[in-house]
Design an enzyme around this catalytic site. Structure first.
Site, PDB file in Angstrom:
ATOM      1  N   HIS A 169      -4.314   5.790   3.695  1.00  0.00           N
ATOM      2  CA  HIS A 169      -4.984   4.592   3.147  1.00  0.00           C
ATOM      3  C   HIS A 169      -4.276   3.262   3.589  1.00  0.00           C
ATOM      4  CE1 HIS A 169      -5.759   1.375   0.182  1.00  0.00           C
ATOM      5  NE2 HIS A 169      -6.831   2.080  -0.160  1.00  0.00           N
ATOM      6  N   ASP A 211       0.816  -1.234   0.086  1.00  0.00           N
ATOM      7  CA  ASP A 211       0.075  -0.106  -0.084  1.00  0.00           C
ATOM      8  C   ASP A 211       0.750   1.133   0.024  1.00  0.00           C
ATOM      9  OD1 ASP A 211      -2.329   1.784   0.731  1.00  0.00           O
ATOM     10  OD2 ASP A 211      -3.237  -0.189   0.931  1.00  0.00           O
ATOM     11  N   SER A 249     -11.145  -1.646  -1.416  1.00  0.00           N
ATOM     12  CA  SER A 249      -9.927  -1.502  -0.679  1.00  0.00           C
ATOM     13  C   SER A 249     -10.320  -1.883   0.543  1.00  0.00           C
ATOM     14  CB  SER A 249      -9.431  -0.092  -0.838  1.00  0.00           C
ATOM     15  OG  SER A 249      -8.478   0.099  -1.663  1.00  0.00           O
TER      16      SER A 249
END
Length: 486
Positions: A224, A186, A427
């Site tokens: 994120h 990520d 996600s």
């Protein structure tokens, strides 16, 4: 030889969910037309820096890299990384004839520029985020309603996704993922987050983004990577949320810059690193659209397929999000989505409630309005959050937290210390499935093959939608409680 030209700028690589910006965000609202966006509009919205800045992928004819190839590259450039078992060399050169010269080496299949792409530009099409401080939630002893947990996990009452995967049944049976290692590929991570820190393998956290460490580099903003990691393995402690596999260990691998830029080379490097450093599972909340029948992309397909084949041989289960563009991937259309469509990758679609904030007994399993779908793509479904359009902004209060009702249909997870974030997207679904896989691996003490893990996920999944394999749920919705009984 195969050489990519300016048509590569049509490649739509995108991060699969709401992500960060340089500036501090409070809320990000979706484009109301985003859920119906087409591959064409997604491609049009993708931004490339326009060149590879002298960076190349040298892809060999076999999954091996010889000294001859390395020497040839070194003669007119620099080997920046050799992914030997993939048959891929990452190289840099200012020689304008680099590609044509190296492609003449008998062992070389292709030389392609390793372009950089903005992986955030498409995420705002259909996703949104809202963050809040820990102090906004009333103090609770939430573990009393969460069998098998010992920490207070004060944000856990907002985690409908735990119920959606039947995590409590796994916890009550004594399974929390101990013995499993999940590599999270990520962007950057808040390494000191109290929910993540107990489970981070600090000596194995790494970054493949030049000039950036694994740590999320901005002091404010929405990470994120942190959100995704929390869904998998936030610790069972007296802080925040709890992960689906709260005793699993996290190998944090930065393959996306915190400004949203990445290359195929950084992603391949992350897979290679995870496979060679003890990961049991790779979780990827990233991906992109590729033209299915355009031969200029054949090297990309080949490199990714080799990468995941190698990971499987090393005992790694690879899991990826399928994307948020509401596209049907059945049949032989013009586009495919990678890495979710790669061989040996488990592809995850998203589900979520519609109105959980006002009715906590509502179904948690409607397909998300944004999720890509199709039996040729989807393996399993998992909770990713949902969005009812138009959004219902009626305020509701849960656990002392007052927000518009639609926000509670998203998945809550960790942000920076003291903050939590609601997000929705595939996600969020991919790490939920990775958490279930970690529970299976943990039950077997880390000694179980990727094939067996997938078979147990299949045997334990709950059949939803049309009987059998179907467009939105694939082989079923993942179920942690069932999985640990396999």
């Amino acid at each position: 030889m195969h050489f990519k030209n300016t048509t590569l700028a049509t490649l739509a690589i995108f991060l699969m969910v709401t992500s960060c910006t340089k500036t501090e965000l409070t809320s990000a609202y979706s484009n109301p037309n985003g859920a119906g966006s087409t591959a064409r509009s997604a491609a049009a919205g993708t931004s490339s820096r326009g060149s590879a800045n002298g960076n190349y992928l040298v892809i060999c004819k076999t999954p091996a890299v010889s000294k001859k190839v390395l020497d040839q590259v070194q003669s007119i450039g620099t080997v920046t990384r050799s992914l030997a078992e993939f048959g891929v060399v990452l190289a840099k050169s200012t020689d304008p004839d680099f590609a044509s010269t190296i492609s003449q080496v008998n062992e070389v299949e292709s030389v392609v520029p390793d372009l950089e792409y903005d992986m955030l530009v498409n995420t705002w099409q259909s996703d949104k985020a809202h963050r809040f401080s820990a102090s906004a939630v009333a103090p609770q002893t939430s573990h009393l309603s969460l069998p098998g947990l010992t920490g207070s996990n004060s944000i856990a009452p907002l985690q409908w996704n735990l119920k959606a995967v039947n995590a409590h049944a796994a916890f009550a049976s004594g399974y929390k993922g101990a013995g499993a290692v999940v590599a999270v590929l990520d962007g950057g991570f808040y390494m000191d987050n109290p929910d993540l820190a107990p489970n981070i393998l600090v000596n194995k956290a790494t970054s493949f983004i030049p000039g950036e460490s694994a740590q999320y580099k901005y002091p404010t903003g929405i990470s994120h990577g942190t959100h995704v990691a929390g869904i998998i393995a936030a610790a069972d402690n007296d802080y925040g949320i709890v992960g689906i596999a709260p005793a699993a260990k996290l190998m944090l691998v930065k393959v996306l810059s915190d400004d949203g830029w990445a290359t195929l080379g950084t992603i391949l490097s992350g897979i290679y690193y995870a496979a060679n450093n003890g990961a049991d599972i790779i979780s990827m909340s990233l991906g992109g659209f590729f033209p299915r029948n355009d031969h200029t992309f054949t090297p990309d397909f080949l490199a990714l397929n080799r990468a995941f084949q190698y990971a499987k041989q090393k005992g790694v289960v690879s899991i990826a999000a399928v994307g948020n563009s509401s596209l049907d991937f059945n049949g032989q259309g013009q586009l495919t989505v990678l890495p979710a469509s790669s061989v040996n990758v488990i592809a995850i679609s998203a589900t979520g409630p519609l109105g959980w904030g006002t009715d906590q007994n509502t179904s948690l399993f409607p397909p998300a309005v944004y999720t890509n779908f199709g039996t040729s793509l989807i393996d399993f479904a998992a909770p990713g959050g949902n969005t009812k359009l138009p959004q219902n902004n009626t305020p509701v209060t849960i656990g002392g937290l007052t927000l518009p009702v639609w926000i509670f249909d998203e998945v809550v997870s960790d942000g920076k210390t003291g903050e939590f974030v609601f997000m929705s997207g595939t996600s969020m679904a991919a790490p939920a499935a990775a958490g279930v896989a970690a529970l299976i691996v943990g039950k077997h003490g880390g000694n179980i093959s990727p094939v067996s893990v997938e078979n147990k996920m299949k045997a334990s999944a709950v059949d939803m939608g049309a009987p059998g394999n179907d467009d939105y749920y694939g082989r079923g919705h993942v179920n942690a409680g069932n999985a640990v009984q396999q």
